[in-house]
Design a protein around this motif. Structure first.
Motif, PDB file in Angstrom:
ATOM      1  N   THR A 297      20.052 -19.471  -9.761  1.00  9.20           N
ATOM      2  CA  THR A 297      18.615 -18.760  -9.624  1.00  9.20           C
ATOM      3  C   THR A 297      17.793 -20.038  -9.668  1.00  9.20           C
ATOM      4  O   THR A 297      16.523 -20.020  -9.252  1.00  9.20           O
TER       5      THR A 297
ATOM      6  N   GLU B 237      22.238 -18.758 -15.043  1.00  8.54           N
ATOM      7  CA  GLU B 237      21.885 -17.506 -14.459  1.00  8.54           C
ATOM      8  C   GLU B 237      22.125 -17.253 -13.008  1.00  8.54           C
ATOM      9  O   GLU B 237      21.609 -18.209 -12.356  1.00  8.54           O
TER      10      GLU B 237
ATOM     11  N   ARG C 101      12.190  -7.898 -18.410  1.00 10.82           N
ATOM     12  CA  ARG C 101      12.083  -8.725 -17.157  1.00 10.82           C
ATOM     13  C   ARG C 101      11.757  -7.928 -15.872  1.00 10.82           C
ATOM     14  O   ARG C 101      12.835  -7.839 -15.033  1.00 10.82           O
TER      15      ARG C 101
ATOM     16  N   ILE D 202      22.572 -11.265 -11.990  1.00  7.64           N
ATOM     17  CA  ILE D 202      21.667 -10.143 -11.441  1.00  7.64           C
ATOM     18  C   ILE D 202      22.228  -9.655 -10.157  1.00  7.64           C
ATOM     19  O   ILE D 202      22.455 -10.274  -9.453  1.00  7.64           O
TER      20      ILE D 202
ATOM     21  N   ARG E  60      15.969 -12.043  -7.623  1.00  9.97           N
ATOM     22  CA  ARG E  60      17.192 -11.772  -7.088  1.00  9.97           C
ATOM     23  C   ARG E  60      16.810 -11.958  -5.552  1.00  9.97           C
ATOM     24  O   ARG E  60      17.833 -12.669  -4.850  1.00  9.97           O
TER      25      ARG E  60
ATOM     26  N   MET F  20      16.527  -5.048 -18.974  1.00  9.32           N
ATOM     27  CA  MET F  20      15.874  -5.128 -17.708  1.00  9.32           C
ATOM     28  C   MET F  20      14.480  -4.890 -17.741  1.00  9.32           C
ATOM     29  O   MET F  20      13.439  -5.311 -17.158  1.00  9.32           O
TER      30      MET F  20
ATOM     31  N   LEU G 284      12.919  -9.161 -12.219  1.00 10.18           N
ATOM     32  CA  LEU G 284      14.154  -9.581 -11.792  1.00 10.18           C
ATOM     33  C   LEU G 284      14.549  -9.311 -10.419  1.00 10.18           C
ATOM     34  O   LEU G 284      15.253 -10.021  -9.745  1.00 10.18           O
TER      35      LEU G 284
END
Length: 480
Positions: free
Chosen positions: A254, A139, A412, A292, A419, A409, A415
């Motif tokens: 991430t 990710e 989550r 993302i 980010r 999305m 997100l």
């Protein structure tokens, strides 16, 4: 001075340790730098000067210069002149370079002439992190940040700025011509008249130069020219201020916040999602990445391209319909019925698809309208449209791709927080190391080399924090 810790007597003779090795403890970062650079095949990575000639003056080995630069960027010393000073006073650097002290020109030339090699070293370190399973989650977060270029704002020209400068010079010429006309009446001295005439001639020459530059600006595809660093562009930064800069794109893991891939661009973020994500794919050697990004990257075609490349993009869409400003229903009030391929308006009427599709901004769109008789007798018509024709809703032919992304999305909601915590931290760190100033180099090739060194130093520091000095040294010896 009683009660304080006392220093050594400056006149007292001192017996230093017999070797430089005694000055550098086992946990010093330079030991990892030395192990990492020595493990690399610099000739294979593309460095020049690895193989020497039998004749000519000896040169510094590329490994020495690369160690020099990595140490400098890790310790916020990026200037070639400052690095030269450090080599002659820093005992740790003396250990790393074995007391070699290149001059600033040699240091600067190494960075300029080894762009390919430095780029490959940066990629090699990311490959090392991959082998150490730092990117198992697959990710990444993508974002861009404006880095000030070595080009003053006054040396960037747009049509509007050119018109302002030309108008100002023409006004000055008119004022001086009027002054020259009054010279006889006011009985000015010949010296004053001559000086005024010279000023007018200089202004006319300046005006001719400005008009030539204006033609170049108008002919430029982006309608702007930077005279110091031609590759840099005037861009909007935070707070809507404009700075002559480069837009650095980065893809950051991430989990450990390591920079997986990066690129130097001179455009906005829009359209950069797929190219940056593909760079991350190549770096991580896997296709099924979760990508993302913020709404600045939202572009239907770019998202589709990212999906076609095997990735899962997660990008929020900003509200651009403008319905609220017009005083009518926002597009979000209209619900799409996938089974029947119709839109449902706030008054539960159906907007039917047209028979043809049109191409707008390189996207094929289908248009949906409500029947005229339903629209005329609708009590909500004033809130729906200001036009005499029924409300029209346009839908991209691949809109289902975006709808599926929106569903992912919603599962989550954190997100955008992930980010922000992931991709903004590296930018802030690198800018802090740079001293919040402009880049030291100019043109794409050199700025990319400079950013490769920054990213290498950042990732190196992150891995030191994660694994420690001894752990990273052992991992380098076992992996490379």
């Amino acid at each position: 001075m009683s009660g304080f810790i006392k220093g050594a007597n400056r006149a007292q003779s001192t017996l230093f340790p017999e070797s430089l090795n005694d000055f550098v403890h086992a946990e010093n970062t330079v030991r990892v730098i030395d192990v990492f650079i020595e493990a690399l095949d610099l000739a294979e990575l593309g460095f020049t000067g690895v193989i020497t000639k039998s004749t000519g003056r000896p040169k510094y080995h590329p490994a020495v210069m690369l160690k020099f630069y990595l140490y400098g960027y890790l310790n916020r010393v990026q200037s070639s002149r400052r690095l030269e000073i450090e080599a002659n006073r820093n005992i740790v650097l003396m250990w790393l370079l074995e007391r070699l002290a290149p001059d600033f020109k040699t240091i600067a030339d190494f960075r300029k002439n080894n762009a390919k090699g430095i780029k490959h070293v940066c990629r090699t370190f990311v490959e090392l992190c991959r082998k150490l399973q730092m990117f198992d989650e697959g990710e990444i977060a993508i974002d861009g940040s404006k880095f000030k270029a070595s080009n003053n704002k006054d040396n960037n020209y747009t049509p509007k700025k050119m018109a302002f400068h030309i108008e100002r010079v023409e006004k000055h010429i008119s004022n001086y011509l009027a002054k020259l006309d009054r010279a006889d009446e006011e009985q000015h001295s010949p010296q004053t008249v001559k000086a005024t005439q010279e000023t007018i001639n200089n202004l006319k020459q300046k005006l001719a130069e400005l008009k030539t530059l204006e033609e170049e600006v108008k002919a430029h595809p982006e309608k702007q020219i930077s005279t110091t660093d031609p590759d840099s562009r005037l861009m909007k930064t935070q707070g809507m201020t404009r700075v002559v800069s480069y837009n650095i794109q980065s893809a950051v893991d991430t989990k450990h916040h390591l920079i997986v891939a990066h690129e130097v661009t001179d455009t906005t973020d829009r359209g950069q999602l797929c190219p940056t994500a593909v760079l991350a794919q190549h770096a991580l050697k896997r296709k099924d990445l979760i990508v993302i990004a913020d709404k600045g990257y939202f572009s239907g075609q770019d998202i589709k391209d990212t999906q076609d490349a095997g990735m899962t993009p997660l990008v929020p869409k900003g509200d651009t319909s403008g319905g609220d400003k017009k005083g009518i229903f926002n597009r979000s009030k209209f619900t799409y019925d996938k089974d029947n391929d119709v839109y449902i308006c706030p008054n539960n009427c159906q907007l039917m698809p047209g028979k043809t599709r049109t191409k707008e901004r390189d996207l094929y769109l289908m248009h949906y309208r409500v029947r005229i008789k339903d629209c005329r007798h609708c009590s909500l018509q004033p809130q729906c449209t200001k036009s005499a024709t029924p409300r029209k809703i346009s839908r991209w032919v691949h809109q289902d791709r975006i709808d599926n992304m929106d569903k992912l999305m919603k599962k989550r909601p954190d997100l955008m927080l992930i980010r922000k915590q992931t991709v903004e931290h590296p930018f802030g760190t690198i800018k802090c190391w740079m001293g919040m100033t402009h880049s030291l180099t100019r043109r794409f090739k050199n700025v990319r080399t400079e950013m490769n060194l920054h990213v290498l130093a950042y990732n190196f520091k992150r891995m030191l924090n994660i694994m420690g000095v001894e752990g990273l040294m052992n991992a380098i010896k076992a992996t490379i």
